[in-house]
Each structure stands twice: as structure tokens, then as C-alpha cells.
Design a protein around this motif. Structure first.
Motif, PDB file in Angstrom:
ATOM      1  N   ARG A 143      28.679 -44.035  17.971  1.00 39.68           N
ATOM      2  CA  ARG A 143      28.600 -45.133  18.934  1.00 39.68           C
ATOM      3  C   ARG A 143      28.248 -44.654  20.343  1.00 39.68           C
ATOM      4  NH1 ARG A 143      33.817 -46.647  17.496  1.00 39.68           N
ATOM      5  NH2 ARG A 143      34.308 -46.511  19.699  1.00 39.68           N
ATOM      6  N   SER A 144      27.795 -43.416  20.474  1.00 41.14           N
ATOM      7  CA  SER A 144      27.602 -42.838  21.813  1.00 41.14           C
ATOM      8  C   SER A 144      26.282 -43.229  22.464  1.00 41.14           C
ATOM      9  CB  SER A 144      27.663 -41.309  21.738  1.00 41.14           C
ATOM     10  OG  SER A 144      26.526 -40.826  21.057  1.00 41.14           O
ATOM     11  N   GLY A 145      25.368 -43.811  21.662  1.00 43.60           N
ATOM     12  CA  GLY A 145      24.046 -44.113  22.205  1.00 43.60           C
ATOM     13  C   GLY A 145      23.165 -42.883  22.346  1.00 43.60           C
ATOM     14  N   ARG A 146      23.646 -41.724  21.867  1.00 44.50           N
ATOM     15  CA  ARG A 146      22.871 -40.469  21.933  1.00 44.50           C
ATOM     16  C   ARG A 146      22.583 -39.998  20.521  1.00 44.50           C
ATOM     17  NH1 ARG A 146      23.657 -38.488  27.135  1.00 44.50           N
ATOM     18  NH2 ARG A 146      22.007 -37.082  26.566  1.00 44.50           N
ATOM     19  N   ASN A 147      21.444 -39.334  20.348  1.00 42.88           N
ATOM     20  CA  ASN A 147      21.167 -38.712  19.042  1.00 42.88           C
ATOM     21  C   ASN A 147      20.737 -37.258  19.220  1.00 42.88           C
ATOM     22  OD1 ASN A 147      18.677 -39.038  20.114  1.00 42.88           O
ATOM     23  ND2 ASN A 147      17.986 -40.628  18.683  1.00 42.88           N
ATOM     24  N   ASP A 148      21.128 -36.674  20.375  1.00 41.30           N
ATOM     25  CA  ASP A 148      20.724 -35.288  20.669  1.00 41.30           C
ATOM     26  C   ASP A 148      21.862 -34.307  20.402  1.00 41.30           C
ATOM     27  OD1 ASP A 148      22.356 -36.150  22.711  1.00 41.30           O
ATOM     28  OD2 ASP A 148      21.001 -35.577  24.346  1.00 41.30           O
ATOM     29  N   PHE A 149      22.762 -34.682  19.466  1.00 41.01           N
ATOM     30  CA  PHE A 149      23.827 -33.760  19.066  1.00 41.01           C
ATOM     31  C   PHE A 149      24.076 -33.991  17.580  1.00 41.01           C
ATOM     32  CE2 PHE A 149      25.921 -37.719  19.755  1.00 41.01           C
ATOM     33  CZ  PHE A 149      27.077 -37.727  18.992  1.00 41.01           C
ATOM     34  N   ASN A 150      24.916 -33.158  16.974  1.00 42.47           N
ATOM     35  CA  ASN A 150      25.196 -33.263  15.543  1.00 42.47           C
ATOM     36  C   ASN A 150      26.391 -34.187  15.337  1.00 42.47           C
ATOM     37  OD1 ASN A 150      23.449 -30.779  14.589  1.00 42.47           O
ATOM     38  ND2 ASN A 150      24.644 -30.089  16.347  1.00 42.47           N
ATOM     39  N   TYR A 151      26.137 -35.398  14.847  1.00 42.25           N
ATOM     40  CA  TYR A 151      27.243 -36.329  14.637  1.00 42.25           C
ATOM     41  C   TYR A 151      27.749 -36.222  13.209  1.00 42.25           C
ATOM     42  CZ  TYR A 151      30.155 -40.432  14.316  1.00 42.25           C
ATOM     43  OH  TYR A 151      31.244 -41.255  14.126  1.00 42.25           O
ATOM     44  N   ILE A 152      29.065 -36.096  13.058  1.00 46.33           N
ATOM     45  CA  ILE A 152      29.670 -36.017  11.728  1.00 46.33           C
ATOM     46  C   ILE A 152      30.718 -37.121  11.615  1.00 46.33           C
ATOM     47  CG2 ILE A 152      31.061 -34.592  10.162  1.00 46.33           C
ATOM     48  CD1 ILE A 152      29.651 -32.141  11.564  1.00 46.33           C
ATOM     49  N   SER A 153      30.454 -38.069  10.702  1.00 45.16           N
ATOM     50  CA  SER A 153      31.420 -39.146  10.460  1.00 45.16           C
ATOM     51  C   SER A 153      32.528 -38.588   9.574  1.00 45.16           C
ATOM     52  CB  SER A 153      30.724 -40.315   9.772  1.00 45.16           C
ATOM     53  OG  SER A 153      31.677 -41.301   9.458  1.00 45.16           O
ATOM     54  N   ILE A 154      33.734 -38.534  10.117  1.00 47.89           N
ATOM     55  CA  ILE A 154      34.828 -37.865   9.394  1.00 47.89           C
ATOM     56  C   ILE A 154      36.170 -38.468   9.798  1.00 47.89           C
ATOM     57  CG2 ILE A 154      34.919 -36.056  11.199  1.00 47.89           C
ATOM     58  CD1 ILE A 154      35.869 -34.080   9.066  1.00 47.89           C
ATOM     59  N   ASP A 155      37.045 -38.555   8.821  1.00 42.79           N
ATOM     60  CA  ASP A 155      38.438 -38.923   9.094  1.00 42.79           C
ATOM     61  C   ASP A 155      39.193 -37.611   9.292  1.00 42.79           C
ATOM     62  OD1 ASP A 155      41.068 -39.627   9.115  1.00 42.79           O
ATOM     63  OD2 ASP A 155      41.073 -40.615   7.153  1.00 42.79           O
ATOM     64  N   SER A 170      34.601 -38.234  19.274  1.00 47.34           N
ATOM     65  CA  SER A 170      33.387 -38.276  20.111  1.00 47.34           C
ATOM     66  C   SER A 170      32.920 -39.697  20.412  1.00 47.34           C
ATOM     67  CB  SER A 170      32.251 -37.481  19.451  1.00 47.34           C
ATOM     68  OG  SER A 170      31.873 -38.084  18.227  1.00 47.34           O
ATOM     69  N   ASN A 171      33.474 -40.701  19.713  1.00 49.60           N
ATOM     70  CA  ASN A 171      33.135 -42.096  20.022  1.00 49.60           C
ATOM     71  C   ASN A 171      33.997 -42.677  21.142  1.00 49.60           C
ATOM     72  OD1 ASN A 171      30.991 -42.602  18.296  1.00 49.60           O
ATOM     73  ND2 ASN A 171      32.295 -43.227  16.584  1.00 49.60           N
ATOM     74  N   GLN A 222      25.613 -26.163  21.794  1.00 51.84           N
ATOM     75  CA  GLN A 222      25.288 -26.888  20.560  1.00 51.84           C
ATOM     76  C   GLN A 222      26.523 -27.727  20.236  1.00 51.84           C
ATOM     77  OE1 GLN A 222      24.576 -24.470  17.105  1.00 51.84           O
ATOM     78  NE2 GLN A 222      23.791 -26.189  15.906  1.00 51.84           N
ATOM     79  N   VAL A 223      26.357 -29.055  20.284  1.00 50.94           N
ATOM     80  CA  VAL A 223      27.528 -29.944  20.230  1.00 50.94           C
ATOM     81  C   VAL A 223      27.611 -30.669  18.890  1.00 50.94           C
ATOM     82  CG1 VAL A 223      28.710 -31.864  21.361  1.00 50.94           C
ATOM     83  CG2 VAL A 223      27.383 -30.246  22.735  1.00 50.94           C
ATOM     84  N   PHE A 224      28.827 -30.718  18.354  1.00 55.70           N
ATOM     85  CA  PHE A 224      29.137 -31.452  17.128  1.00 55.70           C
ATOM     86  C   PHE A 224      30.181 -32.507  17.472  1.00 55.70           C
ATOM     87  CE2 PHE A 224      27.748 -27.251  16.050  1.00 55.70           C
ATOM     88  CZ  PHE A 224      26.990 -27.377  14.893  1.00 55.70           C
ATOM     89  N   GLY A 225      29.863 -33.773  17.204  1.00 55.78           N
ATOM     90  CA  GLY A 225      30.811 -34.851  17.472  1.00 55.78           C
ATOM     91  C   GLY A 225      31.447 -35.343  16.198  1.00 55.78           C
ATOM     92  N   PHE A 226      32.779 -35.386  16.180  1.00 50.03           N
ATOM     93  CA  PHE A 226      33.524 -35.905  15.021  1.00 50.03           C
ATOM     94  C   PHE A 226      34.111 -37.263  15.393  1.00 50.03           C
ATOM     95  CE2 PHE A 226      35.101 -31.674  12.869  1.00 50.03           C
ATOM     96  CZ  PHE A 226      33.806 -31.204  12.838  1.00 50.03           C
ATOM     97  N   GLN A 261      32.625 -39.561  24.605  1.00 50.36           N
ATOM     98  CA  GLN A 261      31.255 -39.904  25.011  1.00 50.36           C
ATOM     99  C   GLN A 261      30.923 -39.298  26.381  1.00 50.36           C
ATOM    100  OE1 GLN A 261      29.751 -43.917  24.478  1.00 50.36           O
ATOM    101  NE2 GLN A 261      31.361 -44.392  22.997  1.00 50.36           N
ATOM    102  N   SER A 262      31.886 -39.324  27.286  1.00 44.15           N
ATOM    103  CA  SER A 262      31.635 -38.760  28.632  1.00 44.15           C
ATOM    104  C   SER A 262      31.341 -37.265  28.558  1.00 44.15           C
ATOM    105  CB  SER A 262      32.844 -39.002  29.541  1.00 44.15           C
ATOM    106  OG  SER A 262      33.103 -40.379  29.652  1.00 44.15           O
ATOM    107  N   LEU A 263      32.071 -36.572  27.678  1.00 45.92           N
ATOM    108  CA  LEU A 263      31.857 -35.129  27.521  1.00 45.92           C
ATOM    109  C   LEU A 263      30.513 -34.849  26.847  1.00 45.92           C
ATOM    110  CD1 LEU A 263      32.991 -32.314  27.985  1.00 45.92           C
ATOM    111  CD2 LEU A 263      34.298 -32.541  25.860  1.00 45.92           C
ATOM    112  N   LEU A 264      30.139 -35.672  25.873  1.00 47.83           N
ATOM    113  CA  LEU A 264      28.803 -35.545  25.250  1.00 47.83           C
ATOM    114  C   LEU A 264      27.716 -35.658  26.321  1.00 47.83           C
ATOM    115  CD1 LEU A 264      28.997 -37.879  22.095  1.00 47.83           C
ATOM    116  CD2 LEU A 264      28.766 -35.386  22.064  1.00 47.83           C
TER     117      LEU A 264
END
Length: 299
Positions: free
Chosen positions: A39-51, A9-10, A29-33, A15-18
Motif C-alpha cells: 500500500r506504499s504507492g512505491r514499487n522500487d523495493f522488494n515487497y513481501i506479503s507475509i504474516d 512496511s504498509n 536494498q530494501v525489503f518491505g514486510f 512507508q515514511s522509512l521506505l
């Protein structure tokens, strides 16, 4: 609510899809991995820092979310790096897709997966979805293997093959051909560009829209997404100069054989877009028209 997981999602497409899905917050309801910070500049979705190359962690998080769609934009795409780091390439480009398909089988999710023109050998150009793949590079081979994982699974999947994706998002970790050519010419630097490779570049906004259309239509199978006219990479650079009003004389043609690249590139790719036109009701434009749209977003 439709639950959508976006891997990578970074990235440029992530980012364009977000940005696109955020226009319909009541629907998705969006989850970004991604790795590291959001780094998307957005905080209106669920961001999950994951390898996502950690199989157990990836599967555990996905089983908790129970997504309806997984859009897999994460990949190792540096063609020469894939040639020298084959193990890492296989894990991210093939094994991750296998794990996503296994989880999707359990939670009944639909996988939308990005692939590439580099699965073809570049002998003919204007490839149809049904043409026989014959990758020249390890990168192309890895993406072909990822397609086969989905084709041989029992899940619902969409494979979107694309070419030379460009655009700009909030925080860019990597360059792309349009931004690179534009920046070099703005700084009045001479550049050499191959004139014997032919491509149909893809505006990232179009690719994001194709992902969304694939979800909305629950499209199944393989589709080609790119601009609609085949150009040499040299012509691509010249059109960038034209649209941004920069000095074309700084662009010098060279042949691929002078580059000494680790991985061979297909000479002529490009897609036949008729299936995309008919089944997705999606009609990509010419590179020059897309560049005009892109230029307007930069102003």
C-alpha cells in the motif's frame, strides 16, 4: 549494498522509512514486510506479503534475505485492544521480536526496534533512557517485554522509544491525532480533548530519520525520539488549530477520568532528549515547528 528489512512496511512509519531510504537506492536494498497488498504507492523495493506472526515463514524468508538491518515497525498499538486481546498482543509485540532476534543472531543482523513512552507510569515526565519502567497498561507491558528480549540477547540492537506519532503517507489505514483534530475542526465539529495528560508528539519524518541515523551510526542501546517540549493533549489540539487556521473554540477540555478507557494511560510522559542530541547528533524541534513542516508537505 546494505540490505534492510522493514516489518510493517504498509504502516505510517514503514512507508515514511521506505520513502527516505529510496533517496539512496545505490546504498540500500530494501525489503518491505506487511500483510496483504503493498500500500506504499512505491514499487522500487522488494515487497513481501507475509504474516510475521507465522514464526516458520518469517524465519525462512529472513534467512533467505540475510539482512544487515531489520527495522521492526510492526506492532499492536491500540492500547485498549491490547488490554482485551492479550494473546494477540503478546505474539505481535513480544514473540515476533524474539524470533527477529533469533534470526539476527544467525545472520548477524542489527535490529532497530520501536518502543513507547507507555512503558513509564507517567508520574514525573521528561523521562531519561535509564529511568525505571513501570507500565500501567498491557500494551506498555508488552513493549517493555519486547525491549527486554533485545537487552537480554547477544545481538546488536537499537531501541527507539517514541510518543504519539503523526504524519501522512500514501495509503493510510489508521488515523492519528493531527489528522483527526484537523478533520474534525475542518468539518466544524466540536471535540473533547483531555487536559490532564501530557505528551511530546513525534513527526513520523523525524522518526524515520532517527531509524536511518541509527543504521548509519550503528547506534546501540536505547534512545528517546519525540518533539522537544511537553504539552497537554488539549494544548496539542489547540496548536493544531493554530497552525491550520481552524476554530479553537470547538475544542473543549475534559479530564481523563470521564473517558472510561479500558487501559489506564500515564498522566505525564515526555522525554529527556539529551542522549539523542549527544550520541545521534539529532536535535528534534518543537511540536509547532514540526506541524509547520507537516503542513507544507500537505499543500
Amino acid at each position: 549494498m546494505i540490505k534492510v528489512v522493514i516489518t510493517g512496511s504498509n504502516g505510517l512509519l514503514g512507508q515514511s522509512l521506505l520513502n527516505l531510504l529510496s533517496q539512496e537506492k545505490e546504498r540500500y536494498q530494501v525489503f518491505g514486510f506487511s500483510r496483504g497488498e503493498n500500500r506504499s504507492g512505491r514499487n522500487d523495493f522488494n515487497y513481501i506479503s507475509i504474516d510475521i506472526t507465522d514464526e516458520q515463514k518469517l524465519k525462512k524468508v529472513l534467512l533467505e534475505i540475510q539482512p544487515d538491518f531489520i527495522v521492526n515497525t510492526a506492532a499492536m498499538t491500540q492500547v485498549d485492544d491490547c488490554e482485551t486481546h492479550k494473546v494477540e498482543c503478546d505474539i505481535l509485540n513480544v514473540e515476533v521480536v524474539r524470533w527477529l532476534s533469533e534470526v539476527s543472531g544467525e545472520v548477524n543482523a542489527h535490529v532497530i526496534h520501536l518502543s513507547t513512552d507507555f512503558i513509564f507510569d507517567g508520574k514525573k515526565g521528561y523521562y531519561k533512557e535509564t529511568d525505571n519502567p513501570n507500565p500501567l497498561s498491557y500494551y506498555g507491558l508488552s513493549k517493555l517485554k519486547s525491549e527486554e528480549v533485545l537487552i537480554n540477547s547477544n545481538i546488536n540492537y537499537t531501541i527507539l522509544r517514541t510518543i504519539l506519532v503523526y504524519g501522512k503517507v500514501y495509503d493510510m489505514s489508521r488515523n492519528n491525532i493531527v489528522l483527526w483534530v484537523k478533520s474534525m475542526l475542518e468539518n466544524e465539529k466540536e471535540i473533547t480533548i483531555v487536559d490532564d495528560q501530557f505528551r511530546m508528539p513525534t513527526y513520523v519524518e523525524d522518526l524515520a530519520l532517527a531509524c536511518k541515523i541509527s543504521m548509519d551510526k550503528e547506534a546501540k542501546g536505547i534512545y528517546h525520539i519525540s518533539s522537544n517540549k511537553l504539552l497537554s493533549v488539549f494544548e496539542i489540539a489547540q496548536q493544531i488549530a493554530d497552525v491550520f487556521g481552524l476554530d479553537k473554540s470547538l475544542i473543549k477540555p475534559i479530564s481523563t477520568s470521564t473517558l472510561n478507557q479500558k487501559a489506564p494511560r500515564p498522566a505525564k510522559t515526555g522525554f529527556d532528549l539529551s542522549k539523542t542530541n549527544e550520541e545521534l547528533n539529532f536535535y528534534p524541534k518543537s511540536f509547532k515547528e514540526d506541524l509547520q513542516r507537516f503542513k507544507e508537505t500537505l499543500n
